[in-house]
Design a protein around this motif. Structure first.
Motif, PDB file in Angstrom:
ATOM      1  N   VAL A 124      61.785  49.108  31.723  1.00 48.40           N
ATOM      2  CA  VAL A 124      62.332  48.650  33.006  1.00 48.40           C
ATOM      3  C   VAL A 124      63.857  48.740  32.999  1.00 48.40           C
ATOM      4  N   ALA A 125      64.475  48.382  31.898  1.00 52.59           N
ATOM      5  CA  ALA A 125      65.940  48.476  31.804  1.00 52.59           C
ATOM      6  C   ALA A 125      66.412  49.915  31.996  1.00 52.59           C
ATOM      7  N   GLU A 126      65.712  50.866  31.379  1.00 52.55           N
ATOM      8  CA  GLU A 126      66.088  52.271  31.541  1.00 52.55           C
ATOM      9  C   GLU A 126      65.900  52.731  32.985  1.00 52.55           C
ATOM     10  N   GLY A 127      64.893  52.200  33.660  1.00 54.78           N
ATOM     11  CA  GLY A 127      64.703  52.550  35.055  1.00 54.78           C
ATOM     12  C   GLY A 127      65.841  52.063  35.929  1.00 54.78           C
ATOM     13  N   LEU A 128      66.294  50.842  35.706  1.00 59.25           N
ATOM     14  CA  LEU A 128      67.440  50.320  36.460  1.00 59.25           C
ATOM     15  C   LEU A 128      68.685  51.162  36.210  1.00 59.25           C
ATOM     16  N   ASP A 129      68.894  51.531  34.954  1.00 58.92           N
ATOM     17  CA  ASP A 129      70.076  52.318  34.611  1.00 58.92           C
ATOM     18  C   ASP A 129      70.016  53.708  35.238  1.00 58.92           C
ATOM     19  N   GLU A 130      68.835  54.309  35.224  1.00 59.89           N
ATOM     20  CA  GLU A 130      68.681  55.643  35.793  1.00 59.89           C
ATOM     21  C   GLU A 130      68.954  55.639  37.298  1.00 59.89           C
ATOM     22  N   ALA A 131      68.520  54.588  37.978  1.00 56.43           N
ATOM     23  CA  ALA A 131      68.676  54.529  39.425  1.00 56.43           C
ATOM     24  C   ALA A 131      70.055  54.063  39.855  1.00 56.43           C
ATOM     25  N   MET A 132      70.622  53.084  39.117  1.00 55.83           N
ATOM     26  CA  MET A 132      71.823  52.411  39.615  1.00 55.83           C
ATOM     27  C   MET A 132      72.946  52.315  38.604  1.00 55.83           C
ATOM     28  N   GLY A 133      72.767  52.898  37.432  1.00 60.11           N
ATOM     29  CA  GLY A 133      73.778  52.749  36.393  1.00 60.11           C
ATOM     30  C   GLY A 133      75.159  53.176  36.818  1.00 60.11           C
ATOM     31  N   HIS A 134      75.241  54.241  37.612  1.00 63.22           N
ATOM     32  CA  HIS A 134      76.546  54.735  38.050  1.00 63.22           C
ATOM     33  C   HIS A 134      77.249  53.751  38.971  1.00 63.22           C
ATOM     34  N   ARG A 135      76.526  52.719  39.427  1.00 60.62           N
ATOM     35  CA  ARG A 135      77.116  51.722  40.312  1.00 60.62           C
ATOM     36  C   ARG A 135      77.361  50.387  39.615  1.00 60.62           C
ATOM     37  N   PHE A 136      76.951  50.268  38.360  1.00 57.53           N
ATOM     38  CA  PHE A 136      77.091  48.986  37.667  1.00 57.53           C
ATOM     39  C   PHE A 136      78.542  48.494  37.651  1.00 57.53           C
ATOM     40  N   ALA A 137      79.476  49.403  37.446  1.00 56.48           N
ATOM     41  CA  ALA A 137      80.886  48.999  37.334  1.00 56.48           C
ATOM     42  C   ALA A 137      81.384  48.313  38.595  1.00 56.48           C
TER      43      ALA A 137
END
Length: 472
Positions: free
Chosen positions: A113-126
């Motif tokens: 699940v963590a990898e899924g969140l990162d794949e979808a939205m990681g570029h927006r985490f910052a």
């Protein structure tokens, strides 16, 4: 993976704890949700590694990938903002429960699940961090930029990081990591309030090292004292303040003419009045220069705990902005005089307050830069944290007769974390092979830029391109 009663009881307890953490994220950011998942991965790291190295790994990886895609597609299609809603919590909880039951293992579900969140939205985490100043505690998330050095230097000539050689960390994501369990007694502060002032370091710029002193033992002076049997020194300052100020301002003028973007001066190369002179020059005359590290100076500051003696580095930025770093690792040296002026060799320690031990990371998006004073950089705890927090640019103002250790540790940090390290050092004529300046970069075919004392005689300006033209 086993499915017996004991194993089932174990993962059911783990799942219950994880779901409690997920439910607590309602109304918070996706970053905080990812933090709960990564903490679960860290707690079960040994189990996760064993599973992914085991005989059943292909099946496990296949099922993890399915769950990862499911999460990534759901978030991507809905184009969710960085806020966790009640229906998000319910939906993710169902996925975690389903995958945990399929695998008889909760940590595998958390990782998927963590990898899924990162794949979808990681570029927006910052974006969740911007404009904030955060004191990062143990096992708290912070953003990272996986493409920081490839954007700056390109991919072909880049030295691979230690992680790319050893495989990805299973308690971290491409765009988000957890701070270490042990912060080693150092407070880490991440500051996004000045991030537009550091954007220029993402580009091809030229850097400068201003060296005003050829012989520090002859050109500087200091106060000597003995306290409770300890031989101490403080208030290092130029013997000829006017001459020192002229040298520093002349070097700044030269750097401005050369079109430098950043200049750094060595530790204790300016007193408080010299810093004021640099401030006035920078605000009125700097056009090309975007940042000046005004060496450091001994100062006495008052706070609610009383008077504190500190070794302070002031960093000047455009728009009248400033930031500071206070040294937290004092140094000692062999002095040639006792307190009363008698000629005798005496080892003295720098008399400064070192609390709080603060490592400030100036953030630009997910990219971290920091400014240190001499032995701060050499401390094992600092070097470990620079690696843990993926600091991409480290600037060090030094005053050390042992410059070779800076060269060794800079290269090590560059190799381990693809960091760039810039050092300005003052050393006397007796240290012919010691460094005056260096720039270490994670490039295969570009050696570390090093200028030794035998090759230059201060006052002198050294300049070097952050990105060499032959790799552009």
């Amino acid at each position: 993976m086993g499915g017996g009663p004991k194993e089932q009881a174990k993962w059911e307890v783990q799942l219950g704890s994880l779901l409690d953490g997920i439910r607590a994220c309602e109304g918070k950011t996706v970053v905080e949700l990812a933090q709960v998942l990564l903490r679960a991965c860290r707690r079960g790291l040994a189990e996760l590694v064993a599973i992914l190295d085991g005989m059943d790994a292909p099946r496990v990886i296949s099922q993890m990938s399915e769950a990862t895609r499911e999460v990534a597609m759901e978030y991507d299609e809905k184009r969710r903002l960085e806020v966790v809603f009640a229906d998000d919590v319910a939906w993710l909880s169902k996925i975690l429960a389903r995958v945990s039951e399929q695998m008889a293992c909760t940590v595998v579900a958390a990782r998927a699940v963590a990898e899924g969140l990162d794949e979808a939205m990681g570029h927006r985490f910052a974006q969740c961090f911007r404009g904030r100043v955060l004191d990062i505690g143990e096992e708290e998330v912070f953003p990272v930029d996986p493409d920081e050095m490839t954007t700056l230097f390109g991919r072909s000539g880049l030295v691979p990081s230690n992680e790319s050689r050893s495989g990805k960390k299973l308690d971290a994501l491409n765009h988000l990591e957890l701070s270490p369990k042990d912060m080693r007694g150092i407070q880490v502060r991440m500051d996004w309030q000045l991030e537009d002032s550091f954007v220029f370091l993402k580009k091809k710029v030229r850097l400068g090292i201003g060296l005003p002193n050829a012989n520090p033992l002859e050109e500087l002076q200091w106060d000597r004292e003995t306290v409770e049997g300890k031989k101490l020194f403080f208030n290092v300052r130029p013997k000829d303040r006017a001459l020192q100020e002229k040298r520093v301002l002349d070097l700044l003028e030269e750097g401005e003419r050369e079109g430098l973007a950043l200049m750094v001066f060595p530790e204790l190369s300016l007193d408080a009045m010299g810093v004021d002179a640099v401030r006035g020059w920078f605000r009125s005359k700097a056009h090309h220069l975007r940042l000046v590290v005004a060496g450091s100076q001994h100062v006495s500051l008052s706070d609610n705990e009383g008077l504190k003696r500190r070794n302070r580095c002031v960093i000047f930025l455009r728009g009248g902005r400033e930031t500071v770093h206070f040294k937290f690792n004092p140094f000692s040296f062999v002095d040639d005089k006792d307190d009363d002026g008698r000629l005798v060799e005496v080892r003295r320690e720098e008399r400064i307050n070192v609390s709080p031990r603060m490592l400030t990371l100036q953030m630009s998006g997910a990219q971290a830069r920091t400014f240190l004073i001499c032995k701060d950089f050499l401390h094992d705890d600092t070097l470990r944290l620079l690696q843990d927090f993926r600091v991409g640019f480290v600037c060090v103002a030094a005053l050390s007769p042992n410059g070779l250790v800076f060269e060794k540790l800079s290269s090590a940090l560059t190799d381990l974390r693809q960091s760039c390290v810039l050092v300005a050092n003052t050393v006397g004529p007796s240290g012919a092979n010691e460094i005056l300046g260096l720039l270490s970069r994670p490039l295969r075919k570009v050696p570390t830029y090093v200028v030794r004392r035998k090759d230059a005689c201060p006052p002198v300006l050294l300049s070097v391109d952050l990105t060499p033209s032959d790799i552009c």
